[in-house]
Write an enzyme that holds these catalytic residues in place. Structure first.
Site, PDB file in Angstrom:
ATOM      1  N   LYS A   1       0.863  -1.182   0.000  1.00 42.02           N
ATOM      2  CA  LYS A   1       0.000   0.000   0.000  1.00 42.02           C
ATOM      3  C   LYS A   1       0.900   1.232   0.000  1.00 42.02           C
ATOM      4  CE  LYS A   1      -3.920   1.686   2.867  1.00 42.02           C
ATOM      5  NZ  LYS A   1      -4.689   1.406   4.104  1.00 42.02           N
TER       6      LYS A   1
ATOM      7  N   SER B   1      -9.688   1.682   3.207  1.00 43.24           N
ATOM      8  CA  SER B   1      -8.811   2.473   2.372  1.00 43.24           C
ATOM      9  C   SER B   1      -7.818   1.640   1.548  1.00 43.24           C
ATOM     10  CB  SER B   1      -8.030   3.461   3.242  1.00 43.24           C
ATOM     11  OG  SER B   1      -7.148   2.786   4.112  1.00 43.24           O
TER      12      SER B   1
ATOM     13  N   SER C   1      -9.700  -0.957   7.272  1.00 36.62           N
ATOM     14  CA  SER C   1      -9.137  -0.719   5.936  1.00 36.62           C
ATOM     15  C   SER C   1      -8.492  -1.908   5.251  1.00 36.62           C
ATOM     16  CB  SER C   1      -8.123   0.412   5.997  1.00 36.62           C
ATOM     17  OG  SER C   1      -8.805   1.624   5.851  1.00 36.62           O
TER      18      SER C   1
HETATM   19  N1  GLN Z   1     -12.839   3.678   6.751  1.00 39.62           N
HETATM   20  C1  GLN Z   1     -12.317   4.035   8.043  1.00 39.62           C
HETATM   21  C2  GLN Z   1     -11.975   5.492   8.024  1.00 39.62           C
HETATM   22  O1  GLN Z   1     -12.297   6.138   7.114  1.00 39.62           O
HETATM   23  C3  GLN Z   1     -11.125   3.190   8.370  1.00 39.62           C
HETATM   24  C4  GLN Z   1      -9.908   3.577   7.639  1.00 39.62           C
HETATM   25  C5  GLN Z   1      -8.725   2.726   7.962  1.00 39.62           C
HETATM   26  O2  GLN Z   1      -8.850   1.655   8.550  1.00 39.62           O
HETATM   27  N2  GLN Z   1      -7.562   3.228   7.611  1.00 39.62           N
HETATM   28  O3  GLN Z   1     -11.378   6.020   8.906  1.00 39.62           O
END
Ligand code: GLN
Length: 487
Positions: A81, A156, A180
């Site tokens: 990532k 994400s 994420s």
């Molecule tokens: N979707 C969640 C957020 O927007 C989690 C994001 C993540 O785990 N990095 O914060």
């Protein structure tokens, strides 16, 4: 050997090809780079494709193999990532703020994978600074779901999940602050695993919310997930939260079966808002587990209902502190045309951050400001303690908990971009594990109208073996994980 079909290939499958000399790592890497080239225009799962780095690393891997010094990941094409620092390779975090940032050092996991001879084919797309659930917050481009290109891959870690689903790499690493890794894994029909907080060093992972961030693998199946985790976990003094514990070979206990295994099904994870056909798939999955000998019973985790609210105080608060380092002075985007230092700082942050990141910084700054701190941040921490305690109690009674990963399957691009709250609700079932610091995994749990559904397991802290054991037993009883999109 040329024209190798890499679709659905696992680490073990590739290992066999490499070790039996049917294929060199250089050839395998070429096959993946060709695949990336062929379909990347449709999927957009990479911020950067690192063909040259990959070719050099493949030569190194082939040398290790010829000396008989290979490990399980030697010569295996993988992706990271784009929030993992990679020395000499662009690391954008999918933000304008870092669009030209080339780190002078490697993250702990980058370093680890390099020394093991893994081959990096590129850096995966994400929501800017890992904030989001659809990868649409990427300032670079949105990634598309390989099962249906009109839909989001989740986020994400949307790039990593889509890349593994589309066989553009054999595995990828993501970060999971509130879901994420697991939510995109569920949307893309792959396995996504978040370890216990502190199990994998985050040195060189660009920080979002430090009391929640954790690194983990995205893979085709559970065995690969266990194999990768065994290689990346372990103590590192450069991350002060790193746990100094012995790391087992997680792939060794997969086959222990579910006879007498206690599985709890918490009622609060089947609330209104969950798509009826997702609920149906998960209930079916649970009866399969029962058929495998597990003792399944319903349970209740009432405080889990507050996890999302707690997360949206704690995560933005920590983010607002972590992101204060982007001031245009030390590195990253910088507005040099301002008259004063303050004006320069303001403009740098104004242009460098996208709307969601700004929203989080404002929320966090507000929650931490004097006069509001006790009412929001302190209260959230107290509820966090309650949530943690509730899980500890539950794991006295159960080996694992089973529930859906996400309330829905992948939605259409653009569907939720105007409504942050709808976007936040995607993570309602994944966030509690981050709040409690416990491990969790999402495995393919069926299809609804051609789209993958994710089945999630959670276990107590450092009980990764139980998690893999349950996930593996379920996987072996089903064939969801063997299906690949038609790309
Ligand atoms: N979707 C969640 C957020 O927007 C989690 C994001 C993540 O785990 N990095 O914060």
């Amino acid at each position: 050997m040329t024209g190798v079909d890499v679709r659905g290939l696992t680490i073990r499958g590739a290992r066999e090809l490499l070790d039996s000399k049917q294929l060199s790592s250089v050839e395998l890497t070429d096959a993946y780079l060709t695949r990336v080239e062929e379909i990347e225009g449709e999927v957009n799962s990479f911020v950067t494709v690192t063909s040259e780095v990959a070719s050099q690393q493949a030569v190194f891997a082939d040398r290790l193999i010829s000396l008989g010094e290979q490990g399980i990941l030697t010569g295996i094409p993988m992706q990271l990532k784009d929030n993992f620092c990679t020395k000499g390779v662009l690391t954008t975090c999918s933000s304008r703020m870092l669009e030209n940032f080339i780190p002078p050092y490697d993250s702990h996991v980058t370093e680890r994978l390099k020394s093991l001879g893994a081959v990096m084919v590129g850096k995966g797309n994400l929501d800017e600074f890992a904030m989001g659930s659809s990868t649409e917050n990427s300032a670079i481009k949105p990634t598309r779901n390989p099962w249906d290109l009109d839909r989001v891959p989740g986020g994400s870690s949307g790039g990593p999940a889509a890349a593994v689903a589309a066989s553009q790499c054999i595995f990828s690493l993501g970060s999971d602050t509130g879901g994420s890794i697991r939510q995109p894994a569920s949307f893309c029909g792959v396995v996504g695993m978040k370890p216990t907080y502190g199990l994998v060093s985050r040195y060189g992972l660009i920080a979002f919310a430090s009391s929640l961030d954790q690194i983990g693998p995205l893979t085709t199946d559970v065995t690969d997930s266990a194999l990768v985790l065994s290689q990346i976990a372990g103590y590192d003094r450069r991350d002060s939260t790193s746990l100094n514990v012995k790391i087992p070979d997680y792939s060794k206990s997969l086959e222990e079966g579910l006879d007498g295994f206690r599985i709890g099904v918490p009622r609060e994870y089947f609330t209104e808002g969950i798509a009826p056909n997702v609920e149906k798939s998960i209930r079916e999955a649970i009866s399969i587990l029962e058929g495998l000998g597990a003792k399944v019973s319903e349970t209740s985790l009432p405080h889990s209902s507050f996890a999302l609210a707690v997360y949206y105080i704690i995560a933005p608060s920590e983010a607002s502190a972590n992101l204060s380092r982007y001031d245009g002075v030390k590195y990253g985007h910088s507005d040099r045309n301002a008259e004063t230092m303050w004006e320069g700082l303001e403009r740098t942050r104004q242009d460098g951050f996208g709307p969601e990141v700004k929203r989080r910084i404002m929320l966090g700054t507000y929650a931490l400001s004097s006069g509001y701190y006790d009412a929001y941040y302190l209260k959230a921490q107290k509820v966090r303690t309650l949530i943690r305690g509730e899980f500890e109690e539950a794991f006295k009674e159960f080996d694992v908990l089973a529930m859906p990963t996400s309330p829905s399957t992948a939605f259409n691009l653009g569907d939720k971009t105007d409504d942050p709250l709808q976007m936040y609700l995607n993570d309602i079932f994944t966030i509690p594990a981050n709040i409690a610091g416990i491990p969790a995994i999402s495995v393919p749990g069926g299809f609804v109208e051609g789209l993958p559904v994710g089945l999630q397991f959670m276990s107590g802290a450092l009980q990764e073996q139980k998690l893999f054991q349950a996930a593996y037993a379920y996987e072996q009883a089903t064939d969801w994980h063997t299906q690949t999109p038609s790309l």
